[in-house]
Write an enzyme that holds these catalytic residues in place. Structure first.
Site, PDB file in Angstrom:
ATOM      1  N   SER A 119       8.888   9.433  14.438  1.00 36.66           N
ATOM      2  CA  SER A 119       8.627   8.018  14.720  1.00 36.66           C
ATOM      3  C   SER A 119       8.580   7.769  16.209  1.00 36.66           C
ATOM      4  O   SER A 119       8.166   6.701  16.641  1.00 36.66           O
ATOM      5  CB  SER A 119       9.697   7.138  14.075  1.00 36.66           C
ATOM      6  OG  SER A 119      10.964   7.557  14.473  1.00 36.66           O
ATOM      7  N   HIS A 140       2.932   9.561   9.742  1.00 32.85           N
ATOM      8  CA  HIS A 140       4.145   8.747   9.886  1.00 32.85           C
ATOM      9  C   HIS A 140       4.286   7.813   8.689  1.00 32.85           C
ATOM     10  O   HIS A 140       3.495   6.876   8.517  1.00 32.85           O
ATOM     11  CB  HIS A 140       4.060   7.951  11.203  1.00 32.85           C
ATOM     12  CG  HIS A 140       5.295   7.177  11.502  1.00 32.85           C
ATOM     13  ND1 HIS A 140       5.285   5.988  12.186  1.00 32.85           N
ATOM     14  CD2 HIS A 140       6.600   7.415  11.204  1.00 32.85           C
ATOM     15  CE1 HIS A 140       6.513   5.540  12.304  1.00 32.85           C
ATOM     16  NE2 HIS A 140       7.329   6.380  11.706  1.00 32.85           N
ATOM     17  N   GLU A 152       0.688   6.129   9.048  1.00 34.34           N
ATOM     18  CA  GLU A 152      -0.074   6.239  10.289  1.00 34.34           C
ATOM     19  C   GLU A 152      -0.446   7.710  10.468  1.00 34.34           C
ATOM     20  O   GLU A 152       0.422   8.579  10.416  1.00 34.34           O
ATOM     21  CB  GLU A 152       0.762   5.774  11.484  1.00 34.34           C
ATOM     22  CG  GLU A 152       1.035   4.272  11.470  1.00 34.34           C
ATOM     23  CD  GLU A 152       2.000   3.832  12.563  1.00 34.34           C
ATOM     24  OE1 GLU A 152       1.784   2.759  13.132  1.00 34.34           O
ATOM     25  OE2 GLU A 152       2.985   4.556  12.843  1.00 34.34           O
ATOM     26  N   ASN A 191       5.729   0.874  15.178  1.00 34.35           N
ATOM     27  CA  ASN A 191       6.966   0.849  15.960  1.00 34.35           C
ATOM     28  C   ASN A 191       6.776   0.250  17.349  1.00 34.35           C
ATOM     29  O   ASN A 191       7.720  -0.300  17.926  1.00 34.35           O
ATOM     30  CB  ASN A 191       7.584   2.250  16.057  1.00 34.35           C
ATOM     31  CG  ASN A 191       8.284   2.645  14.769  1.00 34.35           C
ATOM     32  OD1 ASN A 191       8.545   1.798  13.924  1.00 34.35           O
ATOM     33  ND2 ASN A 191       8.576   3.919  14.606  1.00 34.35           N
TER      34      ASN A 191
HETATM   35  N1  3HC Z   1      10.734   3.561  -6.800  1.00 35.92           N
HETATM   36  C1  3HC Z   1       9.623   2.835  -7.000  1.00 35.92           C
HETATM   37  N2  3HC Z   1       9.524   1.528  -6.683  1.00 35.92           N
HETATM   38  C2  3HC Z   1      10.581   0.937  -6.155  1.00 35.92           C
HETATM   39  C3  3HC Z   1      11.791   1.631  -5.925  1.00 35.92           C
HETATM   40  C4  3HC Z   1      11.835   3.000  -6.265  1.00 35.92           C
HETATM   41  N3  3HC Z   1      12.912   3.759  -6.074  1.00 35.92           N
HETATM   42  N4  3HC Z   1      12.663   0.769  -5.373  1.00 35.92           N
HETATM   43  C5  3HC Z   1      12.040  -0.408  -5.259  1.00 35.92           C
HETATM   44  N5  3HC Z   1      10.779  -0.304  -5.747  1.00 35.92           N
HETATM   45  C6  3HC Z   1       9.771  -1.365  -5.796  1.00 35.92           C
HETATM   46  C7  3HC Z   1      10.175  -2.497  -6.722  1.00 35.92           C
HETATM   47  O1  3HC Z   1       9.882  -2.212  -8.062  1.00 35.92           O
HETATM   48  C8  3HC Z   1       9.339  -3.624  -6.181  1.00 35.92           C
HETATM   49  O2  3HC Z   1       7.997  -3.504  -6.612  1.00 35.92           O
HETATM   50  P1  3HC Z   1       7.127  -4.808  -7.037  1.00 35.92           P
HETATM   51  O3  3HC Z   1       7.040  -5.644  -5.811  1.00 35.92           O
HETATM   52  O4  3HC Z   1       5.814  -4.234  -7.466  1.00 35.92           O
HETATM   53  O5  3HC Z   1       7.911  -5.432  -8.132  1.00 35.92           O
HETATM   54  C9  3HC Z   1       9.369  -3.360  -4.676  1.00 35.92           C
HETATM   55  O6  3HC Z   1       9.645  -1.957  -4.537  1.00 35.92           O
HETATM   56  C10 3HC Z   1      10.433  -4.149  -3.975  1.00 35.92           C
HETATM   57  O7  3HC Z   1      11.688  -3.853  -4.582  1.00 35.92           O
HETATM   58  P2  3HC Z   1      12.863  -4.920  -4.769  1.00 35.92           P
HETATM   59  O8  3HC Z   1      12.248  -6.200  -5.232  1.00 35.92           O
HETATM   60  O9  3HC Z   1      13.967  -4.421  -5.588  1.00 35.92           O
HETATM   61  O10 3HC Z   1      13.476  -4.953  -3.391  1.00 35.92           O
HETATM   62  P3  3HC Z   1      13.248  -5.989  -2.292  1.00 35.92           P
HETATM   63  O11 3HC Z   1      12.321  -7.054  -2.695  1.00 35.92           O
HETATM   64  O12 3HC Z   1      14.614  -6.330  -1.850  1.00 35.92           O
HETATM   65  O13 3HC Z   1      12.503  -5.088  -1.213  1.00 35.92           O
HETATM   66  C11 3HC Z   1      12.248  -3.574   0.524  1.00 35.92           C
HETATM   67  C12 3HC Z   1      13.135  -3.995  -0.614  1.00 35.92           C
HETATM   68  C13 3HC Z   1      10.985  -2.918  -0.009  1.00 35.92           C
HETATM   69  C14 3HC Z   1      13.023  -2.557   1.364  1.00 35.92           C
HETATM   70  C15 3HC Z   1      11.858  -4.846   1.347  1.00 35.92           C
HETATM   71  O14 3HC Z   1      13.019  -5.522   1.717  1.00 35.92           O
HETATM   72  C16 3HC Z   1      11.061  -4.518   2.566  1.00 35.92           C
HETATM   73  O15 3HC Z   1       9.850  -4.328   2.509  1.00 35.92           O
HETATM   74  N6  3HC Z   1      11.741  -4.449   3.718  1.00 35.92           N
HETATM   75  C17 3HC Z   1      11.119  -4.072   4.987  1.00 35.92           C
HETATM   76  C18 3HC Z   1      11.099  -2.573   5.066  1.00 35.92           C
HETATM   77  C19 3HC Z   1      10.402  -2.120   6.304  1.00 35.92           C
HETATM   78  O16 3HC Z   1       9.972  -2.864   7.166  1.00 35.92           O
HETATM   79  N7  3HC Z   1      10.289  -0.792   6.423  1.00 35.92           N
HETATM   80  C20 3HC Z   1       9.680  -0.172   7.592  1.00 35.92           C
HETATM   81  C21 3HC Z   1      10.737   0.177   8.571  1.00 35.92           C
HETATM   82  S1  3HC Z   1      10.040   0.906  10.019  1.00 35.92           S
HETATM   83  C22 3HC Z   1       9.969   2.537   9.657  1.00 35.92           C
HETATM   84  O17 3HC Z   1      10.345   2.997   8.611  1.00 35.92           O
HETATM   85  C23 3HC Z   1       9.394   3.423  10.727  1.00 35.92           C
HETATM   86  C24 3HC Z   1      10.399   4.362  11.283  1.00 35.92           C
HETATM   87  O18 3HC Z   1       9.721   5.265  12.139  1.00 35.92           O
HETATM   88  C25 3HC Z   1      11.464   3.655  12.112  1.00 35.92           C
END
Ligand code: 3HC
Length: 283
Positions: A119, A140, A152, A191
């Site tokens: 990242s 990524h 990415e 990022n």
């Molecule tokens: N397997 C399959 N699907 C899953 C799952 C799993 N283990 N866990 C959750 N899901 C699905 C759910 O079924 C749901 O799908 P739907 O919308 O089709 O119904 C979806 O994922 C969302 O799940 P939840 O409703 O239970 O959970 P939330 O609504 O609380 O969402 C989250 C959780 C997806 C983490 C959400 O809060 C989110 O998008 N957060 C932001 C995450 C983000 O920005 N990530 C990027 C970080 S930056 C990065 O990673 C880069 C690195 O280099 C730093």
């Protein structure tokens, strides 16, 4: 490029997500981690996530078992020799990644592609450790890799266009992800935009401007973010946040990109977010 066997190096939180995504997409995966404990932690993470997918109705029992059956683990990097594509998801330490790429370069076939999930480290700094920088790119993924739809694909100055096309094609057509192609610059696209925002939220919390809960609720309810910035830092891992912020700051030199002091102190204190049990929140 047809990937009959995908190699993944590192079965931590990102690696295990990538392994699961590929296995669910029908790809055989050989995952390498350093010892039995790391492998069993990775396998447990994947099993729990597959079970959660079944409970959410995203997968049936048979598909879960088939996906699980496509995953094998090893501690020996040399076992990855048959892989057409290897995605490295080891910790964000340049020397570690370089040594992994040098070792992979020794064992992989000449046409194999090496991708890093870094990242924050410039991909070229890793690629030049191999004798084939034209076959090295960035892939990524985002946390949680099973849910986030983006990959990415990063081309360095030396990456061959057909390698970028092959990596992007695999991510899109096989894994079902949306691909954004970008240059080898600190932070790539996401990022570069996200980390400064998250650091501003940490600085605001550190200044006592508002509580963690209020900062997070403000961005959820006022800006429609799925989770608040401090909760997101905990999800990403504060060590990864620090490395990303340092990398952006080193690349562009802007004062506002410098990691806030609180972020450094929390990492030094082992408060890394969800993975350590404590960050801006307790888990
Ligand atoms: N397997 C399959 N699907 C899953 C799952 C799993 N283990 N866990 C959750 N899901 C699905 C759910 O079924 C749901 O799908 P739907 O919308 O089709 O119904 C979806 O994922 C969302 O799940 P939840 O409703 O239970 O959970 P939330 O609504 O609380 O969402 C989250 C959780 C997806 C983490 C959400 O809060 C989110 O998008 N957060 C932001 C995450 C983000 O920005 N990530 C990027 C970080 S930056 C990065 O990673 C880069 C690195 O280099 C730093």
């Amino acid at each position: 490029m047809t990937v009959t066997l995908l190699g993944v190096v590192g079965a931590g939180s990102m690696g295990s997500g990538i392994i699961e995504v590929a296995a669910k997409a029908g790809v055989a995966v050989l995952a390498r981690d350093i010892d039995a404990a790391a492998i069993s932690a990775g396998a447990r993470r994947i099993d729990e996530s597959l079970d959660a997918a079944v409970q959410r109705g995203k997968l049936d029992d048979r598909a879960r078992d088939l996906a699980r059956g496509r995953i094998e683990f090893t501690t020996d990097l040399a076992d990855l020799a048959r892989c057409e594509l290897v995605i490295e998801a080891a910790p964000e330490l340049l020397e570690l990644k370089r040594s992994i790429f040098a070792a992979l370069d020794e064992v992989l076939g000449p046409d194999a592609i090496l991708a890093t999930n870094t990242s924050s480290i410039p991909v070229i700094d890793i690629a030049m450790e191999t004798g084939r920088p034209e076959r090295v790119c960035g892939m990524h993924f985002f946390n949680p890799a099973t849910v986030m739809k983006l990959v990415e694909v990063v081309a360095t100055q030396r990456t061959a266009p057909e390698v970028v096309d092959a990596a992007a094609g695999f991510a899109e057509e096989v894994l079902g992800k949306r691909v954004v192609r970008c240059k080898d610059r600190a932070g790539f696209v996401v990022n570069a935009l996200l980390v400064p925002f998250l650091c501003q939220a940490i600085a605001m919390f550190e200044a006592g401007h508002a509580t963690a809960e209020d900062i997070d609720d403000a961005m959820k309810l006022g800006a429609g973010h799925p989770m608040g910035p401090l909760a997101l830092c905990d999800l990403i891992g504060l060590d990864i946040m620090l490395w990303s912020a340092e990398s952006l700051h080193a690349e562009y030199g802007e004062r506002f990109l410098a990691p806030p002091p609180l972020l450094r102190r929390m990492v030094a204190a082992g408060q890394l977010g969800r993975k350590s049990g404590t960050g801006f929140y307790d888990y």
